[in-house]
Design an enzyme around this catalytic site. Sequence first.
Site, PDB file in Angstrom:
ATOM      1  N   LEU A 150       0.839  -1.198   0.000  1.00  0.00           N
ATOM      2  CA  LEU A 150       0.000   0.000   0.000  1.00  0.00           C
ATOM      3  C   LEU A 150       0.877   1.253   0.000  1.00  0.00           C
ATOM      4  O   LEU A 150       0.851   2.064   0.919  1.00  0.00           O
ATOM      5  CB  LEU A 150      -0.945  -0.002   1.194  1.00  0.00           C
ATOM      6  CG  LEU A 150      -2.166   0.924   1.075  1.00  0.00           C
ATOM      7  CD1 LEU A 150      -3.148   0.377   0.041  1.00  0.00           C
ATOM      8  CD2 LEU A 150      -2.866   1.078   2.421  1.00  0.00           C
ATOM      9  N   ARG A 152       2.237   4.490  -2.837  1.00  0.00           N
ATOM     10  CA  ARG A 152       1.520   5.504  -3.616  1.00  0.00           C
ATOM     11  C   ARG A 152       0.551   4.855  -4.596  1.00  0.00           C
ATOM     12  O   ARG A 152      -0.623   5.209  -4.679  1.00  0.00           O
ATOM     13  CB  ARG A 152       2.512   6.370  -4.402  1.00  0.00           C
ATOM     14  CG  ARG A 152       3.456   7.225  -3.586  1.00  0.00           C
ATOM     15  CD  ARG A 152       4.351   8.018  -4.525  1.00  0.00           C
ATOM     16  NE  ARG A 152       5.355   8.813  -3.844  1.00  0.00           N
ATOM     17  CZ  ARG A 152       6.579   8.385  -3.564  1.00  0.00           C
ATOM     18  NH1 ARG A 152       6.935   7.138  -3.885  1.00  0.00           N
ATOM     19  NH2 ARG A 152       7.449   9.179  -2.969  1.00  0.00           N
ATOM     20  N   SER A 172       1.008  -4.290   4.119  1.00  0.00           N
ATOM     21  CA  SER A 172       2.265  -3.578   3.905  1.00  0.00           C
ATOM     22  C   SER A 172       3.187  -3.930   5.055  1.00  0.00           C
ATOM     23  O   SER A 172       2.796  -4.655   5.971  1.00  0.00           O
ATOM     24  CB  SER A 172       2.034  -2.066   3.837  1.00  0.00           C
ATOM     25  OG  SER A 172       1.460  -1.695   2.599  1.00  0.00           O
ATOM     26  N   ARG A 229       6.148  -6.285 -10.369  1.00  0.00           N
ATOM     27  CA  ARG A 229       7.293  -6.878 -11.061  1.00  0.00           C
ATOM     28  C   ARG A 229       7.044  -8.378 -11.162  1.00  0.00           C
ATOM     29  O   ARG A 229       6.512  -8.995 -10.229  1.00  0.00           O
ATOM     30  CB  ARG A 229       8.598  -6.629 -10.310  1.00  0.00           C
ATOM     31  CG  ARG A 229       9.149  -5.219 -10.451  1.00  0.00           C
ATOM     32  CD  ARG A 229       9.686  -4.991 -11.857  1.00  0.00           C
ATOM     33  NE  ARG A 229      10.361  -3.707 -11.997  1.00  0.00           N
ATOM     34  CZ  ARG A 229       9.769  -2.597 -12.422  1.00  0.00           C
ATOM     35  NH1 ARG A 229       8.463  -2.616 -12.693  1.00  0.00           N
ATOM     36  NH2 ARG A 229      10.453  -1.477 -12.554  1.00  0.00           N
ATOM     37  N   ASP A 253       0.431  -8.007 -15.957  1.00  0.00           N
ATOM     38  CA  ASP A 253       1.092  -7.012 -16.808  1.00  0.00           C
ATOM     39  C   ASP A 253       2.597  -7.184 -16.792  1.00  0.00           C
ATOM     40  O   ASP A 253       3.298  -6.524 -17.557  1.00  0.00           O
ATOM     41  CB  ASP A 253       0.723  -5.602 -16.322  1.00  0.00           C
ATOM     42  CG  ASP A 253       1.281  -4.505 -17.215  1.00  0.00           C
ATOM     43  OD1 ASP A 253       1.163  -4.636 -18.456  1.00  0.00           O
ATOM     44  OD2 ASP A 253       1.833  -3.514 -16.682  1.00  0.00           O
ATOM     45  N   GLU A 258      10.692 -11.116 -19.063  1.00  0.00           N
ATOM     46  CA  GLU A 258      10.101 -10.323 -20.150  1.00  0.00           C
ATOM     47  C   GLU A 258      11.091 -10.151 -21.298  1.00  0.00           C
ATOM     48  O   GLU A 258      12.289  -9.995 -21.062  1.00  0.00           O
ATOM     49  CB  GLU A 258       9.678  -8.950 -19.608  1.00  0.00           C
ATOM     50  CG  GLU A 258       8.577  -9.053 -18.561  1.00  0.00           C
ATOM     51  CD  GLU A 258       8.177  -7.716 -17.969  1.00  0.00           C
ATOM     52  OE1 GLU A 258       8.741  -6.682 -18.391  1.00  0.00           O
ATOM     53  OE2 GLU A 258       7.315  -7.695 -17.084  1.00  0.00           O
ATOM     54  N   HIS A 276       3.459  -5.367 -20.159  1.00  0.00           N
ATOM     55  CA  HIS A 276       4.086  -4.402 -19.249  1.00  0.00           C
ATOM     56  C   HIS A 276       3.793  -2.967 -19.682  1.00  0.00           C
ATOM     57  O   HIS A 276       4.690  -2.189 -20.008  1.00  0.00           O
ATOM     58  CB  HIS A 276       5.596  -4.636 -19.176  1.00  0.00           C
ATOM     59  CG  HIS A 276       6.209  -4.073 -17.909  1.00  0.00           C
ATOM     60  ND1 HIS A 276       7.351  -4.588 -17.343  1.00  0.00           N
ATOM     61  CD2 HIS A 276       5.834  -3.030 -17.116  1.00  0.00           C
ATOM     62  CE1 HIS A 276       7.662  -3.897 -16.256  1.00  0.00           C
ATOM     63  NE2 HIS A 276       6.748  -2.934 -16.105  1.00  0.00           N
ATOM     64  N   VAL A 277       2.511  -2.618 -19.643  1.00  0.00           N
ATOM     65  CA  VAL A 277       2.066  -1.303 -20.121  1.00  0.00           C
ATOM     66  C   VAL A 277       1.454  -0.455 -19.005  1.00  0.00           C
ATOM     67  O   VAL A 277       0.697   0.474 -19.268  1.00  0.00           O
ATOM     68  CB  VAL A 277       1.055  -1.455 -21.284  1.00  0.00           C
ATOM     69  CG1 VAL A 277       1.743  -2.010 -22.516  1.00  0.00           C
ATOM     70  CG2 VAL A 277      -0.141  -2.343 -20.889  1.00  0.00           C
ATOM     71  N   GLY A 278       1.791  -0.759 -17.746  1.00  0.00           N
ATOM     72  CA  GLY A 278       1.196  -0.041 -16.629  1.00  0.00           C
ATOM     73  C   GLY A 278       1.313   1.464 -16.731  1.00  0.00           C
ATOM     74  O   GLY A 278       0.361   2.194 -16.445  1.00  0.00           O
TER      75      GLY A 278
END
Length: 310
Positions: A150, A152, A172, A229, A253, A258, A276-278
């Site tokens: 948790l 940003r 967290s 990741r 994602d 990769e 991987h387009v976050g």
Amino acid sequence: MTTDTQHPARVVQLGGLMPFVREWLTERYAAPELADVEDPAGVVVAVVGGGAKAGAAEMDALPDLRAIVNFGVGYDNVDVAEARGRGIVVSNTPDVLTDAVADLAAFLVVDVLRGITAADRFVRSGAWSRGEKMPLTRDVRGAVVGVLGLGRIGTAAAQRLEAFGAEVHYHSRSPKDVAWTYHDSPVALAGASDVLVVLTPGGAGTDGLVDAAVLDALGPDGYLVNVARGSVVDEDALVAALEAGRIAGAGLDVFADEPHVPEALLRRDDVVLLPHVGSATVETREAMGRLVLDNVDAFLERGELVTPVG
């Protein structure tokens, strides 16, 4: 920001950067690729991105290096401990990509529960026109979404999912000053969740954090979403859990190797796969690029970074 062209070898590119960032670095600092540097003396800043490595070998090649500027919020591609031991500071690009990644995390949760991309494939395959029925899906409203990490982005994703009517739980390193339900371990969080959303940093501290025990706790009706990741999830354990029906599906994602995705995942209709387009919007990537330049400028002018890590 000022232009620095008097010392063309003060900045180098280590790779993994988008074309427009490479252009900006070349125009602003006459920054070459590391392989094209004839004399590394005087190079004080290295810019890296896209998962390209900035480790001991790269630092050895740049004896005067004092700063590594990373294009991306995740910096597990940079050996931060090695850099610190050499007196090299490191920066990343936080905040400017929070909204884009949080949006994608929320959309993946909606997708795995409502089967949006699965329904698209159902129509395109001709199944609907043949009279087949799309299976019923699940409501987002009332679902328990567990956010693993948790920070940003995790907070922003939780806020979006709460707006959809989901019940937010989280784990967290320590409880936060929020109204959402805290769990003291990833296993406990997974056990309480309908969807587990992975938003932790990468690196050695989170390698394989989502393992077989976490997936088993998530259970046969639970979904995994990973926009953090690939290293955070034990990919072999994930494939095994999907194939055994121990979890209901996944939205991914990011991947361990990769751009290579396990063949077992490619053929599954209960998994949403993204490349991987976050943070991959024009606006976000431009903002990241501007923050890279701000960090380079600040270091060259004042010996400081705008967004240092750690």
